[in-house]
Scaffold this motif. Sequence first.
Motif, PDB file in Angstrom:
ATOM      1  N   PRO A 748     -30.690 -27.121 -24.173  1.00  0.00           N
ATOM      2  CA  PRO A 748     -29.898 -27.931 -23.220  1.00  0.00           C
ATOM      3  C   PRO A 748     -29.555 -29.300 -23.773  1.00  0.00           C
ATOM      4  O   PRO A 748     -28.436 -29.795 -23.567  1.00  0.00           O
ATOM      5  N   ILE A 749     -30.511 -29.959 -24.442  1.00  0.00           N
ATOM      6  CA  ILE A 749     -30.218 -31.272 -25.039  1.00  0.00           C
ATOM      7  C   ILE A 749     -29.129 -31.134 -26.094  1.00  0.00           C
ATOM      8  O   ILE A 749     -28.214 -31.962 -26.184  1.00  0.00           O
ATOM      9  N   CYS A 750     -29.216 -30.082 -26.923  1.00  0.00           N
ATOM     10  CA  CYS A 750     -28.187 -29.857 -27.954  1.00  0.00           C
ATOM     11  C   CYS A 750     -26.824 -29.688 -27.313  1.00  0.00           C
ATOM     12  O   CYS A 750     -25.814 -30.226 -27.796  1.00  0.00           O
ATOM     13  N   LYS A 751     -26.773 -28.951 -26.206  1.00  0.00           N
ATOM     14  CA  LYS A 751     -25.491 -28.715 -25.547  1.00  0.00           C
ATOM     15  C   LYS A 751     -24.914 -30.005 -25.011  1.00  0.00           C
ATOM     16  O   LYS A 751     -23.714 -30.290 -25.153  1.00  0.00           O
ATOM     17  N   VAL A 752     -25.781 -30.814 -24.376  1.00  0.00           N
ATOM     18  CA  VAL A 752     -25.306 -32.088 -23.825  1.00  0.00           C
ATOM     19  C   VAL A 752     -24.795 -32.979 -24.953  1.00  0.00           C
ATOM     20  O   VAL A 752     -23.735 -33.611 -24.836  1.00  0.00           O
ATOM     21  N   ILE A 753     -25.540 -33.070 -26.028  1.00  0.00           N
ATOM     22  CA  ILE A 753     -25.128 -33.928 -27.160  1.00  0.00           C
ATOM     23  C   ILE A 753     -23.794 -33.467 -27.728  1.00  0.00           C
ATOM     24  O   ILE A 753     -22.898 -34.278 -27.992  1.00  0.00           O
ATOM     25  N   ILE A 754     -23.628 -32.156 -27.947  1.00  0.00           N
ATOM     26  CA  ILE A 754     -22.386 -31.638 -28.514  1.00  0.00           C
ATOM     27  C   ILE A 754     -21.220 -31.898 -27.591  1.00  0.00           C
ATOM     28  O   ILE A 754     -20.116 -32.273 -28.026  1.00  0.00           O
ATOM     29  N   GLU A 755     -21.446 -31.732 -26.307  1.00  0.00           N
ATOM     30  CA  GLU A 755     -20.365 -31.996 -25.349  1.00  0.00           C
ATOM     31  C   GLU A 755     -20.014 -33.472 -25.321  1.00  0.00           C
ATOM     32  O   GLU A 755     -18.844 -33.844 -25.182  1.00  0.00           O
ATOM     33  N   LYS A 756     -21.017 -34.353 -25.452  1.00  0.00           N
ATOM     34  CA  LYS A 756     -20.742 -35.776 -25.527  1.00  0.00           C
ATOM     35  C   LYS A 756     -19.925 -36.124 -26.773  1.00  0.00           C
ATOM     36  O   LYS A 756     -19.193 -37.107 -26.778  1.00  0.00           O
ATOM     37  N   LEU A 757     -20.086 -35.317 -27.826  1.00  0.00           N
ATOM     38  CA  LEU A 757     -19.346 -35.541 -29.082  1.00  0.00           C
ATOM     39  C   LEU A 757     -18.006 -34.808 -29.102  1.00  0.00           C
ATOM     40  O   LEU A 757     -17.394 -34.670 -30.150  1.00  0.00           O
ATOM     41  N   SER A 758     -17.602 -34.328 -27.898  1.00  0.00           N
ATOM     42  CA  SER A 758     -16.292 -33.648 -27.748  1.00  0.00           C
ATOM     43  C   SER A 758     -16.241 -32.347 -28.515  1.00  0.00           C
ATOM     44  O   SER A 758     -15.179 -31.948 -29.019  1.00  0.00           O
ATOM     45  N   GLY A 759     -17.371 -31.694 -28.637  1.00  0.00           N
ATOM     46  CA  GLY A 759     -17.409 -30.396 -29.293  1.00  0.00           C
ATOM     47  C   GLY A 759     -17.885 -29.325 -28.331  1.00  0.00           C
ATOM     48  O   GLY A 759     -18.035 -29.549 -27.131  1.00  0.00           O
ATOM     49  N   ARG A 760     -18.155 -28.154 -28.859  1.00  0.00           N
ATOM     50  CA  ARG A 760     -18.677 -27.068 -28.047  1.00  0.00           C
ATOM     51  C   ARG A 760     -19.671 -26.275 -28.883  1.00  0.00           C
ATOM     52  O   ARG A 760     -19.580 -26.261 -30.112  1.00  0.00           O
ATOM     53  N   ILE A 761     -20.593 -25.627 -28.177  1.00  0.00           N
ATOM     54  CA  ILE A 761     -21.607 -24.816 -28.834  1.00  0.00           C
ATOM     55  C   ILE A 761     -21.477 -23.386 -28.348  1.00  0.00           C
ATOM     56  O   ILE A 761     -21.287 -23.124 -27.149  1.00  0.00           O
ATOM     57  N   GLU A 762     -21.520 -22.451 -29.286  1.00  0.00           N
ATOM     58  CA  GLU A 762     -21.367 -21.037 -28.980  1.00  0.00           C
ATOM     59  C   GLU A 762     -22.505 -20.269 -29.633  1.00  0.00           C
ATOM     60  O   GLU A 762     -23.092 -20.730 -30.631  1.00  0.00           O
ATOM     61  N   VAL A 763     -22.808 -19.110 -29.046  1.00  0.00           N
ATOM     62  CA  VAL A 763     -23.889 -18.299 -29.576  1.00  0.00           C
ATOM     63  C   VAL A 763     -23.465 -16.831 -29.573  1.00  0.00           C
ATOM     64  O   VAL A 763     -22.800 -16.357 -28.640  1.00  0.00           O
ATOM     65  N   TYR A 764     -23.840 -16.127 -30.641  1.00  0.00           N
ATOM     66  CA  TYR A 764     -23.599 -14.697 -30.773  1.00  0.00           C
ATOM     67  C   TYR A 764     -24.916 -14.073 -31.192  1.00  0.00           C
ATOM     68  O   TYR A 764     -25.539 -14.538 -32.165  1.00  0.00           O
ATOM     69  N   SER A 765     -25.353 -13.035 -30.500  1.00  0.00           N
ATOM     70  CA  SER A 765     -26.670 -12.452 -30.778  1.00  0.00           C
ATOM     71  C   SER A 765     -26.666 -10.975 -30.461  1.00  0.00           C
ATOM     72  O   SER A 765     -25.912 -10.491 -29.610  1.00  0.00           O
ATOM     73  N   GLU A 766     -27.555 -10.267 -31.209  1.00  0.00           N
ATOM     74  CA  GLU A 766     -27.763  -8.839 -30.995  1.00  0.00           C
ATOM     75  C   GLU A 766     -29.236  -8.565 -31.185  1.00  0.00           C
ATOM     76  O   GLU A 766     -29.827  -8.966 -32.199  1.00  0.00           O
ATOM     77  N   VAL A 767     -29.809  -7.906 -30.179  1.00  0.00           N
ATOM     78  CA  VAL A 767     -31.256  -7.661 -30.201  1.00  0.00           C
ATOM     79  C   VAL A 767     -31.610  -6.825 -31.437  1.00  0.00           C
ATOM     80  O   VAL A 767     -30.993  -5.792 -31.707  1.00  0.00           O
ATOM     81  N   GLY A 768     -32.635  -7.294 -32.139  1.00  0.00           N
ATOM     82  CA  GLY A 768     -33.121  -6.583 -33.322  1.00  0.00           C
ATOM     83  C   GLY A 768     -32.379  -6.916 -34.603  1.00  0.00           C
ATOM     84  O   GLY A 768     -32.820  -6.528 -35.694  1.00  0.00           O
ATOM     85  N   LYS A 769     -31.236  -7.621 -34.556  1.00  0.00           N
ATOM     86  CA  LYS A 769     -30.454  -7.929 -35.752  1.00  0.00           C
ATOM     87  C   LYS A 769     -30.362  -9.431 -36.032  1.00  0.00           C
ATOM     88  O   LYS A 769     -30.193  -9.844 -37.164  1.00  0.00           O
ATOM     89  N   GLY A 770     -30.446 -10.254 -34.984  1.00  0.00           N
ATOM     90  CA  GLY A 770     -30.416 -11.683 -35.224  1.00  0.00           C
ATOM     91  C   GLY A 770     -29.425 -12.402 -34.342  1.00  0.00           C
ATOM     92  O   GLY A 770     -28.737 -11.801 -33.503  1.00  0.00           O
ATOM     93  N   SER A 771     -29.362 -13.720 -34.551  1.00  0.00           N
ATOM     94  CA  SER A 771     -28.512 -14.571 -33.729  1.00  0.00           C
ATOM     95  C   SER A 771     -27.725 -15.522 -34.613  1.00  0.00           C
ATOM     96  O   SER A 771     -28.087 -15.786 -35.765  1.00  0.00           O
ATOM     97  N   CYS A 772     -26.633 -16.065 -34.030  1.00  0.00           N
ATOM     98  CA  CYS A 772     -25.818 -17.052 -34.726  1.00  0.00           C
ATOM     99  C   CYS A 772     -25.393 -18.109 -33.724  1.00  0.00           C
ATOM    100  O   CYS A 772     -24.655 -17.814 -32.773  1.00  0.00           O
ATOM    101  N   PHE A 773     -25.894 -19.351 -33.921  1.00  0.00           N
ATOM    102  CA  PHE A 773     -25.506 -20.479 -33.096  1.00  0.00           C
ATOM    103  C   PHE A 773     -24.473 -21.302 -33.874  1.00  0.00           C
ATOM    104  O   PHE A 773     -24.700 -21.671 -35.032  1.00  0.00           O
ATOM    105  N   ALA A 774     -23.344 -21.574 -33.204  1.00  0.00           N
ATOM    106  CA  ALA A 774     -22.245 -22.271 -33.865  1.00  0.00           C
ATOM    107  C   ALA A 774     -21.870 -23.515 -33.088  1.00  0.00           C
ATOM    108  O   ALA A 774     -21.764 -23.486 -31.862  1.00  0.00           O
ATOM    109  N   VAL A 775     -21.677 -24.603 -33.821  1.00  0.00           N
ATOM    110  CA  VAL A 775     -21.218 -25.872 -33.252  1.00  0.00           C
ATOM    111  C   VAL A 775     -19.814 -26.115 -33.788  1.00  0.00           C
ATOM    112  O   VAL A 775     -19.597 -26.104 -35.008  1.00  0.00           O
TER     113      VAL A 775
END
Length: 787
Positions: A748-775
């Motif tokens: 949540p803190i990361c999301k607030v900070i990114i939004e304050k910086l006029s950006g966005r945070i996205e996430v893509y994930s699949e159980v058992g294979k891994g995740s990808c968080f993108a700013v």
Amino acid sequence: MTFVNFKYKYIFIVVCLLVTFLCGYNFKRWYITNNRTHKYISLIYSFSENGIGNGNFEELLKQEFREQGIEPIFNNFYLDCNNSCQKVGIENMSNYLETIKNKPIDLILTVGDQSVNSLLSTKHRLLSSIPVVACNVHFPDEKLIKEYETRKIYFLRDTPDFKRNIEFIKSLQPHKSIEVIYNIDLTPPGRQSFDLLTHIVDRKNVRFLSPQSAFTNEFEYKEMRQMIEYYSLMPAVANNKKEDLMISLCPFQYIKNSSLLSILDRSKSDQEKRVFLLDKFDLAVLPTVKTLNIPSFSCLHRGFGEGANIVGGYMATEEISARAAVNLAIQLFNKEKIGIVKIRDLEKEYVLDWTCFSAYNDYDIKNVSSNVRIINYSFHDRYRKELYFLIGLFILAFIVISTILLRIYRHSLIEHKNLNILQEAHKRLTLSTDGGQISLWNMHRGEIEFDDHFIRLTGLKQRRFTQTDLLKYVHPDDLQLLDPYNETLYKSPSIQILRIRFCFNDKNDYHWYELRCRSLTDAQGETMLAGIMQNIQEVVEREHQLILAKEIAEKAELKQSFLNNMSHEIRTPLNAIVGFTNLLVESADEIDQDEKKSMLEIINHNNELLLKLINDVLEISHLDSGNMDFDIKVWDVTKIIKEIYFQYQSLIQPSLQFHLELDETMLLPVNIDRSRFIQVISNLLNNANKFTQSGYITLGCKIDQTRNEVCIYVKDSGKGIDDKELMMIFNRFYKSDEFGQGSGLGLPICKVIIEKLSGRIEVYSEVGKGSCFAVIFSIANKGNDKN
């Protein structure tokens, strides 16, 4: 001192004698030059003025006379005997003597047989009063000489030396049989010359080439026939017997040109072994010899070196003739008693004309004896091998020197590059240690020495202390900590850490310092201490602020949870500071300067991050109200991602592969708060490291040209997140594992900070294979300033 003066005295005497000699020699030359006696000399040539044979004889005479102190004034006369008979020659000579009878002639100098014979045949009265020197007379007329026995008429005889000339010809081609073609004629000098030839060669090796049909006049053939029979020579057109030397007689003047060419025109093998030997200068013979390309040798100097294609011979050269004529003339001018010797033989020498000699491939310079003088011998031809050797040596030296210079240049470039790297490294290390308020120190034999940063760190100019001197700056309450600390240092080789207060000013203002050191062994085997001293006053104050903030947050459950999460966030930069500081202390001698600088930069950066996070603890309450401060500037995301990657290389689990997907040459300017951005990416990396047991973690950056956006992502091969949790992970205090570490406020803190910086945070994930968080951020305008 006496010995030195004695030595200098003799040196002075030698120098004076040398100067006197040079002055006397130059004075003599000057005196002779400016006080020459003028002598009028009648110079009579047997040949024409513009014909071949004049050479440089007159110039050589002038040089010889001038060296003797006489300035000659010549009156030249050319008899041109080739175009006139003997009778006409005598008439012309009488007419010439009449023209000079009233002139002040001191000497008559004739050149050649015809000129002297015509002169003596006139019986002119001048011959009784003017001395005569007849030069280059081949066969003096003894009857005429007897008529002038009492007169001052002297002959310099130049009789052909057939023997030495034939030996000279054979020496140039020692391994070949030689055929010498000799021009025989019916003149009195020709008969005399041929008689000399028959005395030095075997008559069996002499043959007569021309048949009766080749002669233009039957009378001449009969006379030639009688002459041959007199010497027991029989006509022969061919001789199959191979001899080392064959003399072929050919009467050039009496046979038809077509017959002459057919007689002499043979196969190439015969052509290579034939030479032509001159005993007189006959202009009618030379064109035929040139046409047949037969090497010509001569017993006489006339025509040699004058374009007549005469290779060389044993002869009295112009220099020898001129010198002998002048010496004899000087004796006559001085009225010396000459004696009864009327005829003197001229000296002779072996000579070669290099221009003609080198034109024939059959001749080799190796066969030329050292007593042979070579004219027209160019410097290039004379020293051909030496020049080629020198050129090769020069090329080799040039290559070697060029290679050495190139290696020196490359070595200098490398040294210059290394020096620049060292200077840059030293600059960065200085900035890092100065910015991090760190000073290196070592203690040996009870004496402590600090580096230059200690002066900027404390304000003291002194860098070397004894243990007793340093204790007076320690806080009284901390003195009791030093004794057990020192004992532990000498007993344990591990790093020892101590926080202690020092005051280095008169204001009784104590600051907290952290000492990190370990014991080492020097080259002599003695134990010494080495470590760092860092001002941690700000860190202590931050910790104190954190404690106060925690006490305040404990009043409410929400604040308590929040502070727990903040302590987690604070621990990350502290771990980096502690970890790299430990590495610097434990392996100070093993780490090179570049790594030290990098570690110190990371420590400095994490100090700044820790300060930022502690301030965030105080300002966390402003998240919902929107009062959080951001320092937004244009930063190159490529450099920041690279720095984060190097920072986390040692923090990621050893069992995981940590990859970086980044085009380092690409410039990606983005408007962000650098420390907040690093906080977000660090949180994502910590989560990936926490929830990934095996496989990999990838930190990367890519650009979307169509949207003008840059995407910074953290991808892992962890357990992944199902779809239901993806909707809740950004909720505050949400934790997938209630008993797991963390406050649940990281994302949540990361999301607030990114939004304050006029950006966005996205996430893509699949159980058992891994995740990808993108700013994702928009790329800043290229015109903006970049930090």
